[in-house]
Design a protein around this motif. Structure first.
Motif, mmCIF file in Angstrom:
data_model
loop_
_atom_site.group_PDB
_atom_site.id
_atom_site.type_symbol
_atom_site.label_atom_id
_atom_site.label_comp_id
_atom_site.label_asym_id
_atom_site.label_seq_id
_atom_site.Cartn_x
_atom_site.Cartn_y
_atom_site.Cartn_z
ATOM 1 N N ARG A 174 -12.843 3.371 11.327
ATOM 2 C CA ARG A 174 -13.710 4.431 11.861
ATOM 3 C C ARG A 174 -12.863 5.336 12.740
ATOM 4 O O ARG A 174 -12.175 4.863 13.652
ATOM 5 C CB ARG A 174 -14.849 3.812 12.666
ATOM 6 C CG ARG A 174 -15.814 4.823 13.271
ATOM 7 C CD ARG A 174 -16.874 4.100 14.108
ATOM 8 N NE ARG A 174 -17.788 5.057 14.730
ATOM 9 C CZ ARG A 174 -18.886 5.534 14.165
ATOM 10 N NH1 ARG A 174 -19.232 5.124 12.949
ATOM 11 N NH2 ARG A 174 -19.648 6.396 14.797
ATOM 12 N N VAL A 175 -12.889 6.654 12.469
ATOM 13 C CA VAL A 175 -12.092 7.627 13.225
ATOM 14 C C VAL A 175 -13.018 8.705 13.769
ATOM 15 O O VAL A 175 -13.649 9.453 13.004
ATOM 16 C CB VAL A 175 -10.990 8.264 12.351
ATOM 17 C CG1 VAL A 175 -10.166 9.248 13.171
ATOM 18 C CG2 VAL A 175 -10.089 7.193 11.740
ATOM 19 N N THR A 176 -13.096 8.790 15.098
ATOM 20 C CA THR A 176 -13.917 9.816 15.747
ATOM 21 C C THR A 176 -13.249 11.178 15.563
ATOM 22 O O THR A 176 -12.024 11.302 15.630
ATOM 23 C CB THR A 176 -14.081 9.507 17.241
ATOM 24 O OG1 THR A 176 -14.682 8.218 17.377
ATOM 25 C CG2 THR A 176 -14.941 10.541 17.945
ATOM 26 N N ALA A 177 -14.058 12.193 15.319
ATOM 27 C CA ALA A 177 -13.527 13.549 15.103
ATOM 28 C C ALA A 177 -12.724 14.008 16.311
ATOM 29 O O ALA A 177 -13.126 13.811 17.468
ATOM 30 C CB ALA A 177 -14.675 14.514 14.829
ATOM 31 N N THR A 178 -11.589 14.636 16.051
ATOM 32 C CA THR A 178 -10.713 15.129 17.114
ATOM 33 C C THR A 178 -11.442 16.124 18.017
ATOM 34 O O THR A 178 -11.236 16.140 19.240
ATOM 35 C CB THR A 178 -9.468 15.796 16.484
ATOM 36 O OG1 THR A 178 -8.830 14.848 15.632
ATOM 37 C CG2 THR A 178 -8.482 16.263 17.532
ATOM 38 N N ALA B 134 -9.533 18.928 24.720
ATOM 39 C CA ALA B 134 -8.167 19.154 24.236
ATOM 40 C C ALA B 134 -7.122 18.543 25.166
ATOM 41 O O ALA B 134 -6.110 17.994 24.705
ATOM 42 C CB ALA B 134 -7.918 20.652 24.073
ATOM 43 N N ARG B 135 -7.376 18.583 26.489
ATOM 44 C CA ARG B 135 -6.382 18.047 27.435
ATOM 45 C C ARG B 135 -6.263 16.520 27.337
ATOM 46 O O ARG B 135 -5.232 15.937 27.671
ATOM 47 C CB ARG B 135 -6.744 18.466 28.865
ATOM 48 C CG ARG B 135 -8.030 17.859 29.381
ATOM 49 C CD ARG B 135 -8.339 18.292 30.819
ATOM 50 N NE ARG B 135 -9.586 17.706 31.314
ATOM 51 C CZ ARG B 135 -10.795 18.189 31.068
ATOM 52 N NH1 ARG B 135 -10.923 19.279 30.312
ATOM 53 N NH2 ARG B 135 -11.867 17.602 31.564
ATOM 54 N N ASP B 136 -7.353 15.862 26.883
ATOM 55 C CA ASP B 136 -7.331 14.400 26.752
ATOM 56 C C ASP B 136 -6.869 13.952 25.366
ATOM 57 O O ASP B 136 -6.574 12.773 25.166
ATOM 58 C CB ASP B 136 -8.730 13.819 27.006
ATOM 59 C CG ASP B 136 -9.226 14.083 28.415
ATOM 60 O OD1 ASP B 136 -8.367 14.215 29.326
ATOM 61 O OD2 ASP B 136 -10.452 14.161 28.602
ATOM 62 N N CYS B 137 -6.832 14.895 24.428
ATOM 63 C CA CYS B 137 -6.545 14.549 23.038
ATOM 64 C C CYS B 137 -5.146 14.954 22.583
ATOM 65 O O CYS B 137 -4.453 14.169 21.931
ATOM 66 C CB CYS B 137 -7.598 15.210 22.137
ATOM 67 S SG CYS B 137 -7.352 14.956 20.373
ATOM 68 N N ASP B 138 -4.728 16.171 22.904
ATOM 69 C CA ASP B 138 -3.455 16.719 22.421
ATOM 70 C C ASP B 138 -3.409 16.665 20.894
ATOM 71 O O ASP B 138 -2.663 15.881 20.295
ATOM 72 C CB ASP B 138 -2.282 15.942 23.023
ATOM 73 C CG ASP B 138 -0.941 16.579 22.699
ATOM 74 O OD1 ASP B 138 -0.909 17.756 22.280
ATOM 75 O OD2 ASP B 138 0.093 15.877 22.838
ATOM 76 N N GLU C 256 -3.988 9.298 24.183
ATOM 77 C CA GLU C 256 -4.804 8.091 24.016
ATOM 78 C C GLU C 256 -6.129 8.272 24.741
ATOM 79 O O GLU C 256 -6.320 7.787 25.866
ATOM 80 C CB GLU C 256 -4.050 6.869 24.538
ATOM 81 C CG GLU C 256 -2.757 6.612 23.795
ATOM 82 C CD GLU C 256 -2.063 5.330 24.255
ATOM 83 O OE1 GLU C 256 -2.722 4.501 24.898
ATOM 84 O OE2 GLU C 256 -0.872 5.187 23.951
ATOM 85 N N PRO C 257 -7.061 8.987 24.109
ATOM 86 C CA PRO C 257 -8.339 9.263 24.778
ATOM 87 C C PRO C 257 -9.209 8.009 24.863
ATOM 88 O O PRO C 257 -8.979 7.025 24.177
ATOM 89 C CB PRO C 257 -8.973 10.314 23.870
ATOM 90 C CG PRO C 257 -8.429 10.007 22.522
ATOM 91 C CD PRO C 257 -7.018 9.535 22.749
ATOM 92 N N GLU C 258 -10.212 8.079 25.729
ATOM 93 C CA GLU C 258 -11.214 7.015 25.842
ATOM 94 C C GLU C 258 -12.582 7.594 25.504
ATOM 95 O O GLU C 258 -12.934 8.666 26.010
ATOM 96 C CB GLU C 258 -11.216 6.438 27.259
ATOM 97 C CG GLU C 258 -10.027 5.565 27.567
ATOM 98 C CD GLU C 258 -9.980 4.302 26.722
ATOM 99 O OE1 GLU C 258 -11.069 3.846 26.273
ATOM 100 O OE2 GLU C 258 -8.883 3.779 26.497
ATOM 101 N N PRO C 259 -13.356 6.901 24.675
ATOM 102 C CA PRO C 259 -13.003 5.681 23.946
ATOM 103 C C PRO C 259 -11.951 5.955 22.875
ATOM 104 O O PRO C 259 -11.721 7.109 22.526
ATOM 105 C CB PRO C 259 -14.340 5.253 23.325
ATOM 106 C CG PRO C 259 -15.105 6.528 23.163
ATOM 107 C CD PRO C 259 -14.709 7.388 24.332
#
Length: 196
Positions: free
Chosen positions: A139-143, A148-152, A182-185
């Protein structure tokens, strides 16, 4: 003088006769190889290898005897879900144990991007007979669901999948953007393998 010559000749003949009359040593025993029965193998026939014992303990499934693929991604809320499929292509049974290792990769060199998929749900073990398959849900949550600052966000070519409890890894195409941070969750989670 003639008498001495005759005596010498007579002595020489006696010595020669004595040597000839000595018993010859018995020959050592040599096995008769030609007489031993040889197994008959028909021309051009090669003995077949022994079939694997179905009752023998199975070892872990490895990359060289395991085909890894994935079903198409299906939408599920803010995530995409797909099944990772592991099929035993070897001649003997093998065991998948637990969770596959899943990493996003980019470029021709397969450079890892972001964190490995987190594990989700109870652990299971599956014995795979030759030709049989098992699956694990990715399962992959949409980017776009992360700031954006937590995801890159970065573009990747796909995922590298290591078999549960085994060795080796296979590339599975899954292009698109993912989080290099490495975002949460966690963006990606993978469940334990289950029999298909």
């Amino acid at each position: 003088m003639a008498g001495l010559r005759r005596s010498g000749a007579a002595i020489a003949l006696l010595a020669l006769a004595a040597g000839c009359s000595a018993p010859a040593p018995a020959p050592s025993a040599v096995p008769n190889i030609a007489a031993a029965p040889q197994p008959a193998i028909p021309p051009g026939e090669i003995a077949a290898p022994a079939a694997p014992d179905p009752a023998a303990p199975a070892g872990p499934c490895t990359g060289d005897t395991l085909d890894v693929s994935a079903t198409p991604v299906r939408p599920d809320g803010d995530a995409g879900v797909q099944e990772l499929v592991f099929r035993n292509t070897g001649p003997a049974a093998c065991v998948l144990d637990g969770y596959p290792g899943v990493s996003f990769v980019a470029g021709n060199e397969g450079t890892p991007v972001g964190a490995r998929a987190a594990i989700d749900g109870p652990r299971a073990q599956v014995r795979l007979e030759p030709g049989r398959a098992a699956t694990a849900t990715l399962r992959v949550t949409a980017t776009e669901s992360y700031p954006a600052r937590d995801c890159d966000p970065r573009e990747v070519r796909g995922i590298r999948v290591a078999p549960p409890g085994g060795t080796g890894g296979r590339f599975v195409p899954r292009p698109g953007p993912v989080c290099a941070a490495e975002p949460e969750p966690p963006q990606a989670t993978v469940a334990s393998v289950v029999a298909r």
